[in-house]
Motif scaffolding. Structure first.
Motif, PDB file in Angstrom:
ATOM      1  N   ALA A  77      45.846  50.231  54.253  1.00 43.18           N
ATOM      2  CA  ALA A  77      46.079  49.734  52.864  1.00 43.18           C
ATOM      3  C   ALA A  77      45.003  48.892  52.241  1.00 43.18           C
ATOM      4  N   GLY A  78      43.641  49.513  52.746  1.00 48.70           N
ATOM      5  CA  GLY A  78      42.203  48.668  52.636  1.00 48.70           C
ATOM      6  C   GLY A  78      41.976  47.450  53.102  1.00 48.70           C
ATOM      7  N   GLU A  85      35.487  39.538  48.431  1.00 47.61           N
ATOM      8  CA  GLU A  85      36.191  40.643  49.239  1.00 47.61           C
ATOM      9  C   GLU A  85      37.427  40.961  48.931  1.00 47.61           C
ATOM     10  N   PRO A  86      37.775  42.021  48.332  1.00 49.01           N
ATOM     11  CA  PRO A  86      39.140  42.320  47.939  1.00 49.01           C
ATOM     12  C   PRO A  86      40.026  42.437  49.123  1.00 49.01           C
ATOM     13  N   PHE A  87      39.863  42.978  50.098  1.00 43.11           N
ATOM     14  CA  PHE A  87      40.580  43.259  51.385  1.00 43.11           C
ATOM     15  C   PHE A  87      42.025  43.769  50.849  1.00 43.11           C
ATOM     16  N   GLY A  88      42.113  44.904  50.394  1.00 43.99           N
ATOM     17  CA  GLY A  88      43.203  45.788  49.706  1.00 43.99           C
ATOM     18  C   GLY A  88      42.777  46.987  49.287  1.00 43.99           C
ATOM     19  N   PRO A  89      44.018  47.740  48.934  1.00 45.29           N
ATOM     20  CA  PRO A  89      43.761  49.122  48.316  1.00 45.29           C
ATOM     21  C   PRO A  89      43.310  49.399  46.830  1.00 45.29           C
ATOM     22  N   ILE A  90      41.910  48.601  46.854  1.00 42.76           N
ATOM     23  CA  ILE A  90      41.291  48.802  45.282  1.00 42.76           C
ATOM     24  C   ILE A  90      39.815  49.386  45.371  1.00 42.76           C
ATOM     25  N   ALA A  91      39.547  50.412  44.553  1.00 41.84           N
ATOM     26  CA  ALA A  91      38.342  51.021  44.796  1.00 41.84           C
ATOM     27  C   ALA A  91      37.648  50.744  43.376  1.00 41.84           C
ATOM     28  N   LEU A  92      36.129  50.164  43.425  1.00 39.64           N
ATOM     29  CA  LEU A  92      35.627  49.780  42.366  1.00 39.64           C
ATOM     30  C   LEU A  92      34.402  50.675  42.225  1.00 39.64           C
ATOM     31  N   LEU A  93      34.581  51.359  41.032  1.00 39.86           N
ATOM     32  CA  LEU A  93      33.539  52.731  40.661  1.00 39.86           C
ATOM     33  C   LEU A  93      32.589  51.981  39.385  1.00 39.86           C
TER      34      LEU A  93
END
Length: 478
Positions: free
Chosen positions: A282-283, A383-391
């Protein structure tokens, strides 16, 4: 999916398992349901004093134990991990949330770490310096002493072994404080060491109120080394405590992994690799791919392909074989990710997939993709430390490298390009302790794992991991 959480929780001090009698407790939760499933005893100051005394006795004996005997204990522990893989993986999933395939892979890697360190036990070499006849100058490498080790909840089996294996291989004793949220995994790993014949005074496992435990252990003159895996703010606080006794430190802290995707990459292969890697656990991975910087010429195709693959992922209980991503590990994480998403979209980012909690029970959050994320967004800087992708987009190599190096973090980075000259340049110029080019694997038992800048210092794994538990002594004889 009605698996039983059958970890036998307790403190392990001086070869004895201690239960809840006379101690405060806290619940260990199931992230898939949010329900409590066991009560974990928390150490008192008297418990910690007993652990420190045992650690000193253990160090005095273990450092004198022949390397071959130390190696035999590590090898036997690796065998027990493999024999008990189903049990260990079940406990890890029920308290951390990751899917079973990932939990079993974690056990396998932990066993490989033990095998590597068992072999390295007998390769701690010094050297003899050239001197006139009749005199000698020798350089010796000796164990630093009792170690205090603190590790995070995201890899509850591997993180524990990653602390224990190099310390024990070097001849140190160790007190380990794993996360209270994933205590069962650590307890079951410790039972493997115990059953493999590790003397009870050599390794202690304690849980408690983190601030109290860390202050108590690090204030003791018995403790000679700190090894920590966790967030940057907590790492900095622990280093300040360690400074009072000039304690040796290894700090594996947070990251914010840049991913540089160039227009000459194999796009479909790159997408398949990155989506699977981004959403594992989960990232919740310190080396997670986070900031995806994609060259203008392929940006739109990359964003569409990434979002489509993300939307196809099946999220569910980690004990369900059909699940491809489990819940987040605790109640704090979904709220934190939701705040990151809200901030980014308010600043102009486009939501391509996910973006919200998933279901009413447990700590699930949808795998999320944000496009054209502005640099000012919180998620691009924390740091997000989770299921999030930043494009986001870039035009030139120089632009991509500058963005990769913009933050104070320097743990992991990923690059995808078929240009050999560019590969060499990226390896030289990107500020990270570990760089993967056209792949995403950074952890091997024989290679150092660690970061630079505010992502920490020192290395785990490889010969460097054992070297971090040794002091250098020079002896001159005439």
């Amino acid at each position: 999916m009605n698996a039983t959480y059958d970890a036998r929780l307790g403190l392990y001090i001086a070869g004895e398992w201690l239960g809840a009698t006379g101690r405060d407790t806290r619940d260990v939760l199931n992230p898939a349901t949010g329900a409590g499933q066991a009560a974990l005893p928390l150490a008192t100051e008297d418990d910690l004093d007993r652990a420190l005394a045992a650690s000193q006795r253990g160090f005095d004996a273990w450092r004198a134990t022949p390397p071959a005997e130390r190696a035999a204990v590590l090898t036997r522990t690796a065998q027990l991990l493999r024999e008990r893989v189903d049990h260990l993986a079940r406990v890890a999933t029920l308290e951390q949330g990751k899917i079973q395939a990932e939990a079993k892979g974690e056990v396998a890697f932990a066993a490989a770490l033990l095998d590597f360190h068992a072999a390295e036990c007998q390769r701690v070499y010094g050297r003899v310096l050239p001197r006139p006849a009749g005199s000698r100058s020798m350089v010796l490498h000796q164990p630093v002493g009792p170690v205090a080790a603190f590790c995070a909840w995201n890899f509850p089996i591997m993180n524990v072994v990653r602390k224990l294996a190099p310390a024990l291989a070097a001849g140190c004793s160790i007190i380990i404080k794993p996360s209270e949220e994933t205590a069962g995994s650590a307890v079951e790993v410790m039972r493997c060491f115990q059953d493999a014949g590790l003397p009870g005074d050599v390794a202690q496992c304690v849980f408690g109120v983190p601030d109290m435990v860390s202050r108590h252990l690090l204030a003791s003159p018995i403790t000679r080394k700190l090894s920590f895996t966790g967030s940057v703010p907590v790492g900095k606080a622990l280093m300040k405590l360690a400074a009072d006794t000039m304690m040796r430190t290894t700090m594996e802290l947070g990251g914010h992994g840049p991913v540089l995707v160039f227009d000459d990459c194999d796009l479909d292969r790159t997408l398949d690799t990155l989506v699977a890697h981004k959403f594992r656990n989960a990232g919740q991975v310190c080396v997670a791919a986070t900031r995806f910087q994609v060259q203008d010429g392929i940006y739109d195709r990359f964003a569409a392909g990434f979002a489509a693959r993300t939307r196809a992922l099946r999220v569910g209980d980690g004990m369900d074989a059909a699940s491809q991503m489990g819940p987040m590990a605790n109640a704090r994480r979904p709220d934190a990710i939701a705040e990151f998403v809200g901030d980014a979209t308010a600043q102009g980012a486009r939501l391509l997939a996910g973006g919200d909690r998933d279901g009413d029970a447990g700590f699930f959050f949808q795998p999320t993709v944000l496009s054209d994320v502005p640099t000012a967004a919180r998620a691009m800087n924390e740091e997000p430390f989770g299921p999030i992708a930043l494009l986001s987009r870039f035009a030139t190599d120089e632009d991509a490298i500058a963005e990769a190096n913009r933050l104070p973090f320097g743990l992991a980075a990923y690059c995808f390009t078929e240009n050999g000259r560019r590969q060499n340049m990226l390896g030289d110029t990107i500020e990270a302790g570990m760089i993967a080019i056209n792949n995403v694997r950074l952890s091997y038992p024989d290679s150092p794992f660690g970061g630079i800048k505010e992502s920490g210092h020192g290395s785990e794994d490889g010969p460097e991991g054992i070297a971090a538990h040794l002091v250098t002594k020079t002896v001159h004889i005439s």
